[in-house]
Structures are given as structure tokens and as C-alpha cells.
Design a protein around this motif. Structure first.
Motif, PDB file in Angstrom:
ATOM      1  N   ASP A 157       9.407  12.003  -6.263  1.00 30.40           N
ATOM      2  CA  ASP A 157       9.701  12.991  -7.306  1.00 30.40           C
ATOM      3  C   ASP A 157       9.968  12.270  -8.619  1.00 30.40           C
ATOM      4  OD1 ASP A 157      12.368  15.394  -7.944  1.00 30.40           O
ATOM      5  OD2 ASP A 157      10.314  15.266  -8.701  1.00 30.40           O
ATOM      6  N   HIS A 158       8.890  11.859  -9.283  1.00 31.51           N
ATOM      7  CA  HIS A 158       8.999  11.181 -10.567  1.00 31.51           C
ATOM      8  C   HIS A 158       7.879  11.705 -11.470  1.00 31.51           C
ATOM      9  CE1 HIS A 158       8.698   8.006 -13.598  1.00 31.51           C
ATOM     10  NE2 HIS A 158       9.954   7.699 -13.301  1.00 31.51           N
ATOM     11  N   PRO A 159       8.197  12.270 -12.624  1.00 32.81           N
ATOM     12  CA  PRO A 159       7.176  12.892 -13.478  1.00 32.81           C
ATOM     13  C   PRO A 159       6.061  11.926 -13.877  1.00 32.81           C
ATOM     14  CG  PRO A 159       9.379  13.462 -14.233  1.00 32.81           C
ATOM     15  CD  PRO A 159       9.552  12.437 -13.177  1.00 32.81           C
ATOM     16  N   GLY A 160       6.437  10.685 -14.259  1.00 34.63           N
ATOM     17  CA  GLY A 160       5.428   9.723 -14.683  1.00 34.63           C
ATOM     18  C   GLY A 160       4.495   9.349 -13.551  1.00 34.63           C
ATOM     19  N   PHE A 161       5.058   9.117 -12.359  1.00 32.61           N
ATOM     20  CA  PHE A 161       4.212   8.765 -11.218  1.00 32.61           C
ATOM     21  C   PHE A 161       3.353   9.943 -10.805  1.00 32.61           C
ATOM     22  CE2 PHE A 161       2.819   6.309  -7.745  1.00 32.61           C
ATOM     23  CZ  PHE A 161       2.697   7.177  -6.663  1.00 32.61           C
ATOM     24  N   GLU A 162       3.892  11.153 -10.874  1.00 35.09           N
ATOM     25  CA  GLU A 162       3.115  12.337 -10.540  1.00 35.09           C
ATOM     26  C   GLU A 162       1.917  12.486 -11.480  1.00 35.09           C
ATOM     27  OE1 GLU A 162       3.009  14.346  -8.126  1.00 35.09           O
ATOM     28  OE2 GLU A 162       1.627  15.830  -8.979  1.00 35.09           O
ATOM     29  N   ALA A 163       2.139  12.188 -12.785  1.00 33.57           N
ATOM     30  CA  ALA A 163       1.044  12.258 -13.754  1.00 33.57           C
ATOM     31  C   ALA A 163      -0.021  11.212 -13.439  1.00 33.57           C
ATOM     32  CB  ALA A 163       1.588  12.055 -15.165  1.00 33.57           C
ATOM     33  N   LEU A 164       0.415   9.989 -13.065  1.00 33.34           N
ATOM     34  CA  LEU A 164      -0.537   8.935 -12.720  1.00 33.34           C
ATOM     35  C   LEU A 164      -1.319   9.314 -11.462  1.00 33.34           C
ATOM     36  CD1 LEU A 164       0.013   5.127 -12.807  1.00 33.34           C
ATOM     37  CD2 LEU A 164      -0.732   6.148 -10.673  1.00 33.34           C
ATOM     38  N   PHE A 165      -0.644   9.858 -10.469  1.00 33.89           N
ATOM     39  CA  PHE A 165      -1.278  10.211  -9.203  1.00 33.89           C
ATOM     40  C   PHE A 165      -2.297  11.338  -9.418  1.00 33.89           C
ATOM     41  CE2 PHE A 165      -1.668   9.879  -4.788  1.00 33.89           C
ATOM     42  CZ  PHE A 165      -1.654  11.131  -4.191  1.00 33.89           C
ATOM     43  N   ALA A 166      -1.930  12.316 -10.242  1.00 29.98           N
ATOM     44  CA  ALA A 166      -2.843  13.427 -10.511  1.00 29.98           C
ATOM     45  C   ALA A 166      -4.062  12.960 -11.293  1.00 29.98           C
ATOM     46  CB  ALA A 166      -2.106  14.521 -11.274  1.00 29.98           C
ATOM     47  N   ALA A 167      -3.841  12.072 -12.286  1.00 31.35           N
ATOM     48  CA  ALA A 167      -4.958  11.570 -13.092  1.00 31.35           C
ATOM     49  C   ALA A 167      -5.891  10.684 -12.280  1.00 31.35           C
ATOM     50  CB  ALA A 167      -4.424  10.796 -14.291  1.00 31.35           C
ATOM     51  N   GLU A 197       0.849  -1.192   0.000  1.00 34.51           N
ATOM     52  CA  GLU A 197       0.000   0.000   0.000  1.00 34.51           C
ATOM     53  C   GLU A 197       0.884   1.241   0.000  1.00 34.51           C
ATOM     54  OE1 GLU A 197      -2.444   0.402   3.426  1.00 34.51           O
ATOM     55  OE2 GLU A 197      -3.527   2.159   2.675  1.00 34.51           O
ATOM     56  N   LEU A 198       0.432   2.292  -0.685  1.00 30.91           N
ATOM     57  CA  LEU A 198       1.138   3.569  -0.722  1.00 30.91           C
ATOM     58  C   LEU A 198       0.150   4.658  -0.349  1.00 30.91           C
ATOM     59  CD1 LEU A 198       3.985   4.692  -1.522  1.00 30.91           C
ATOM     60  CD2 LEU A 198       2.961   5.280  -3.720  1.00 30.91           C
ATOM     61  N   THR A 199       0.432   5.386   0.732  1.00 32.16           N
ATOM     62  CA  THR A 199      -0.492   6.427   1.188  1.00 32.16           C
ATOM     63  C   THR A 199      -0.295   7.712   0.408  1.00 32.16           C
ATOM     64  OG1 THR A 199       1.037   7.237   2.867  1.00 32.16           O
ATOM     65  CG2 THR A 199      -0.432   5.423   3.507  1.00 32.16           C
ATOM     66  N   ARG A 200      -1.273   8.618   0.552  1.00 31.74           N
ATOM     67  CA  ARG A 200      -1.176   9.911  -0.125  1.00 31.74           C
ATOM     68  C   ARG A 200       0.049  10.677   0.368  1.00 31.74           C
ATOM     69  NH1 ARG A 200      -6.149  13.633   0.877  1.00 31.74           N
ATOM     70  NH2 ARG A 200      -7.152  12.141  -0.548  1.00 31.74           N
ATOM     71  N   ALA A 201       0.325  10.619   1.682  1.00 27.93           N
ATOM     72  CA  ALA A 201       1.471  11.349   2.231  1.00 27.93           C
ATOM     73  C   ALA A 201       2.777  10.835   1.626  1.00 27.93           C
ATOM     74  CB  ALA A 201       1.501  11.196   3.756  1.00 27.93           C
ATOM     75  N   ALA A 202       2.906   9.509   1.492  1.00 23.50           N
ATOM     76  CA  ALA A 202       4.116   8.947   0.897  1.00 23.50           C
ATOM     77  C   ALA A 202       4.215   9.297  -0.578  1.00 23.50           C
ATOM     78  CB  ALA A 202       4.129   7.429   1.088  1.00 23.50           C
ATOM     79  N   SER A 203       3.080   9.371  -1.241  1.00 26.79           N
ATOM     80  CA  SER A 203       3.079   9.698  -2.669  1.00 26.79           C
ATOM     81  C   SER A 203       3.585  11.107  -2.919  1.00 26.79           C
ATOM     82  CB  SER A 203       1.663   9.552  -3.235  1.00 26.79           C
ATOM     83  OG  SER A 203       1.181   8.233  -3.075  1.00 26.79           O
ATOM     84  N   HIS A 204       3.266  12.038  -2.031  1.00 25.01           N
ATOM     85  CA  HIS A 204       3.705  13.424  -2.202  1.00 25.01           C
ATOM     86  C   HIS A 204       5.224  13.556  -2.120  1.00 25.01           C
ATOM     87  CE1 HIS A 204      -0.096  15.383  -2.662  1.00 25.01           C
ATOM     88  NE2 HIS A 204      -0.573  14.928  -1.507  1.00 25.01           N
TER      89      HIS A 204
END
Length: 520
Positions: free
Chosen positions: A94-104, A84-91
């Protein structure tokens, strides 16, 4: 319960109906979002090299390098465990592709990352479930989800195999189109008939397949019993290919000890290990532009098989002790007398490597299955003996051929060649070989202990006892002579020779290499 059953049937039908992998993954993620109440669901596909995860729904930003640990997918693939990956850990990532997936995914409260693996252990990709759930294991242990995941993996594997088969058929068709000229095919088959002798249906078909294989770039796997001429087939493929002017590099995987095989294949730099006084190019580097023939591939150690698989996928390799990789453009031909499918079931051979090798399968039938070729083969060997020795028999009698036709030839064509050459030696020049000079089957050697005085035979290369000055060298010469004699008795069949001497086949192969004993 009835509603869950109805939902499960709908999900199964939806997956089974998909005829392409992109459609399957799009359907699966959409159905999971609806059924589990997710904010978003993603399916990431692992490419053939095992180095990159692709998410088609994200476009160009949806590529994740499996060696880049700035995104969480690399950690999951490395451990093979869901997490599991929490929202706090996701923030914090620093990876552009993961940031795009998280935002979408509307920046969900939690993500569940789950790798998907086929029954053969091959990692297919990963599911990324996004939502505001706090107890993922409880949700995902439901029978509806576990059944859905198993069916998804099954369909994923099926569509991958179908896609690979379509790709291979297209590549094979393109290769065959280059050989549409019937006259070219006939001339090349005639050229092969000088070394692959026989006019039986099996040999005619084999020569045609060799010509087709030579005109393609597919990896070739030659299967057949010991002594049936797999090395001759490999040489024919090389000589008829566009790489004929470049080297044919032969590697006998059974003859090289496990500890040396990796160094022989990959090479090493100076100082890579004790005794590496200078850099040495491996056989992969030597095969650049040519053909690499891996004989007895079934004897390759399991640890080295995974490294070979990566080389076949990327044509990149790293010499022992080197800091960077090298490239080699080689065509692969492999051969084995072992049933590799049995090796797969017993855990001795990798399934994925087998599929990579078996792009263009060739089977060489044993001599007992093409008895009609005996006459042509005998005359071919007699002619070769006469050209080499300057004199020899005129031919072979019909009675001698009839006797050969009743023999099973466990050593195949190699045994026949040795048998005919021995018969040539015992037949007066200009006569035909007769049945009485044919020595069929293994002959028991006369033991020296049973003879005395002048009757005691001597082995070639072994000095008389009263002339021995170096006991170690004499012992090695005696061992080499025994091995050479036993190979001759069994028509060059190493498996039978090794068994008769109480040795593992790999040990016998190593001694043959050490003492330079051939199977002639």
C-alpha cells in the motif's frame, strides 16, 4: 554469437554517447526493455543524502523514502541484495508511488529489483525490471546483461562526478565574482600577510587562495606538513569570511580519545551515559553560525567519519541520548598532515568524505621550499619576542641567515619560531642574532643519572625529591615535563616527539591535552 556481439556493441555505444544522467538512465531502460523483452524497465536514482530514491519518469509520484518500508525498495537498499517481487506480493503493498509504478508497467507477472553500486561501495540507485519471466537469475546471468550493467554503473559514476564538478565550478565562480574588486583582494591579502609572513611566490599564491576561499561557502581542506601553519590558514579563512563575528570552534581529532570524540562533537543530554550529570552542547552546536575547524582530520575514527559525512550533507545531528535532531549552520574547514589518498587505499578514510571535504583544496608548502621567506619570518618572530618581553635583539645577521638557509627544518615554521625565540634569549638586547646561538636540530637531553650533587638539573614543574608528598602528582608532573621538553627539542613536531618517546602519536596527543602541554 555474432548477433549477440552486434547487440552488445550497439548497447555500449548508446550508453557511452549520453552526456547527462537523465539521458543515460532513459537510454539504458529503453534498451533493456527491447533487448530482454520486458514490459517495462525503470531506473531509480539515490539522492546525495542517501534518503530518497527518485524515478524521473514517474514525475512527482516517483519519490520513495528509503526509511519507508511500505514499498519494497527500502528492503532492497537495506540488504543490498537483488530480489524478485511477484504480482501477488505487489498487490499487498500500500504505497501510492509503487502503485503508480506497478500500474504504469501493465501490472506484470514479476518484478526484479536490483541495487547498483559503484566500485567504492556507494549505492547509486536501483534497476526495476518488469515482465512475465519466471526465471530471472538465468536471464540476468547472461554475459550481455552483466556487461551492460557494468558499463551502466561506470557511466553513471562518471556523469555524477561530472555533475558534481560542474556544480562546484559554478558555486566557486559565483563566490569569485563577489571578489572581482582587485583593491579588495589586495587589501585582504595585505591583512593576511601580518600572520602568514613571506613574499615568496608560494605564500603570495596561498594568501590569494585564502581570500577566495573565505568568500565562498565551500568546505576547505588544508594539507601540509606538521608545523607549517595550517591552523593560521584556518584562522585567516574564518576572519575574512562573513562568519568572522561568530565563533571559530577548533577540534583536534588526534588529541581527543576515540571514546570521547563523538560526545565532544555531538554533545549529549543528561543521563545519556554514566557520568552525564547534565546536558552539554557539543562543538557542532557551538559552531552554529561560525566556522568548525577539524584539525588532524586524518586521525578521525572510521566509525565517526560516516556520521560526520551525514552531518555535512544535511547540517543535522543528534546529541547522544537525544530524541530529536538539531540543526547547525557552520562552515567547515579541515586540515591534515597525512596523505588522505593513502588512507583511502588502506581503508582508513572514507572516499566520499574526502570528496566532501576537498571542495576547495589548499596546500601549505614546507619551509624548506620557500627559503627566501626566512629573513621576513625571522624578523617577524624577533619583533614578536621583543614586544612580549619588552626587549630583544635588533635583528639577525647575514651569517646567521646563511646558516639557517642550509638547514632542512623538519619542524617547519613552528621549529623556526622556537629556534629564533631561544636565540633571542641568548642575544644581548640591541644586537643581531649570530650563528653561534642558533641551535639547529634536536638536542639530546642531559640525563640526570650522569650527573651528581649540585650538577643534577631539575625539570620545570617537578619538585625536588625531598619535597615530594604526592607521588602520583609528582609522576604526572615529571611526565608532563619530559613531553614538554621533547616537543621543544623537535620544534613542536608531535610525530617525531612521540616516536622518540616510543609512544603512538594519539597517546602523546591525549597526554598533551591531559597535562595541558602546549607546543610552544
Amino acid at each position: 554469437m555474432q548477433m549477440k556481439l552486434h547487440t552488445g556493441i550497439d548497447l555500449a555505444v548508446a550508453l557511452v554517447r549520453q552526456e547527462s544522467l537523465p539521458d543515460l538512465l532513459a537510454t539504458a531502460t529503453a534498451r533493456l526493455e527491447t533487448t530482454l523483452g520486458l514490459t517495462r524497465c525503470w531506473a531509480l536514482e539515490l539522492d546525495l543524502s542517501g534518503r530518497t530514491l527518485h524515478c524521473a519518469a514517474l514525475g512527482e509520484t516517483g519519490e520513495f523514502d528509503c526509511g519507508d518500508f511500505s514499498h519494497p525498495f527500502a528492503h532492497v537498499l537495506q540488504t543490498g541484495q537483488a530480489r524478485e517481487l511477484t504480482r501477488a506480493a505487489s498487490h499487498r503493498l500500500d504505497h501510492p508511488g509503487f502503485e503508480a509504478l506497478f500500474a504504469a508497467s501493465d501490472r506484470p507477472h514479476s518484478l526484479w529489483l536490483e541495487p547498483l553500486t559503484g566500485q567504492d561501495g556507494r549505492t547509486l540507485g536501483m534497476l526495476v525490471l518488469c515482465g512475465d519471466h519466471t526465471d530471472w537469475p538465468a536471464i540476468l546471468q547472461q554475459p550481455l546483461y552483466t556487461g551492460f550493467r557494468q558499463l551502466l554503473v561506470h557511466q553513471w559514476v562518471r556523469l555524477l562526478q561530472t555533475r558534481d564538478q560542474v556544480w562546484q565550478r559554478r558555486l566557486l565562480k559565483r563566490s569569485l565574482d563577489q571578489l572581482h574588486d582587485a583593491d579588495t583582494l589586495r587589501r585582504r591579502c595585505d591583512q593576511l600577510s601580518q600572520s602568514l609572513v613571506g613574499n615568496s611566490g608560494a605564500m603570495t599564491h596561498l594568501r590569494t587562495q585564502i581570500v577566495r576561499a573565505a568568500g565562498s561557502r565551500l568546505s576547505v581542506l588544508i594539507q601540509g606538513e606538521t608545523g607549517c601553519g595550517k591552523d593560521v590558514v584556518a584562522r585567516g579563512i574564518h576572519q575574512l569570511s562573513g562568519r568572522a563575528e561568530r565563533p571559530l570552534v577548533v577540534v583536534n581529532c588526534a588529541a581527543i580519545p576515540d571514546t570521547l570524540l563523538e560526545s565532544e562533537l555531538f554533545g549529549h543530554v543528561k543521563g545519556a551515559f554514566s557520568g552525564a550529570d547534565q546536558a552539554k552542547d557539543g562543538l557542532l552546536a557551538q559552531a552554529d553560525g561560525g566556522t568548525l575547524f577539524l584539525d588532524e582530520i586524518g586521525d578521525m575514527p572510521l566509525a565517526l567519519q560516516s556520521k560526520l559525512l551525514r552531518v555535512l550533507e544535511t547540517r543535522q545531528f543528534r546529541p547522544l541520548g537525544a530524541g530529536r535532531e538539531r540543526h547547525s549552520d557552520f562552515r567547515l574547514v579541515a586540515a591534515t598532515h597525512q596523505p588522505l589518498q593513502d588512507g583511502i587505499h588502506e581503508g582508513r578514510f572514507r572516499r566520499d568524505l574526502y570528496y566532501r571535504l576537498n571542495q576547495f583544496p589548499l596546500s601549505v608548502v614546507p619551509l624548506r621550499a620557500r627559503i627566501e621567506d626566512l629573513d621576513a619570518l625571522c624578523r617577524h618572530f624577533i619583533r614578536g619576542y621583543t614586544e612580549r618581553e619588552g626587549a630583544g635583539p635588533l635583528g639577525i645577521s647575514s651569517h646567521a641567515l646563511a646558516r639557517l638557509a642550509d638547514y632542512g627544518f623538519p619542524g617547519n615554521v613552528r621549529e623556526l619560531r622556537n629556534l629564533i625565540e631561544l636565540a633571542c634569549l641568548q642575544t644581548p638586547a640591541g644586537d643581531d642574532i649570530q650563528p653561534e646561538v642558533l641551535t639547529l636540530g634536536p638536542q639530546e637531553p642531559v640525563l640526570e643519572s650522569s650527573l651528581t650533587g649540585d650538577e643534577a638539573p631539575s625539570l620545570p614543574g617537578v619538585p625536588p625529591t625531598d619535597e615530594i608528598r604526592d607521588l602520583k602528582a609528582a609522576a604526572q608532573a615529571f611526565e608532563a615535563a619530559i613531553i614538554r621538553d621533547r616537543l621543544r627539542q623537535y620544534g613542536g613536531n608531535r610525530a617525531q616527539a612521540a616516536d622518540s618517546l616510543g609512544l603512538p602519536k594519539r597517546t602523546l596527543a591525549h597526554k598533551c591535552l591531559k597535562y595541558q602541554v602546549t607546543e610552544q
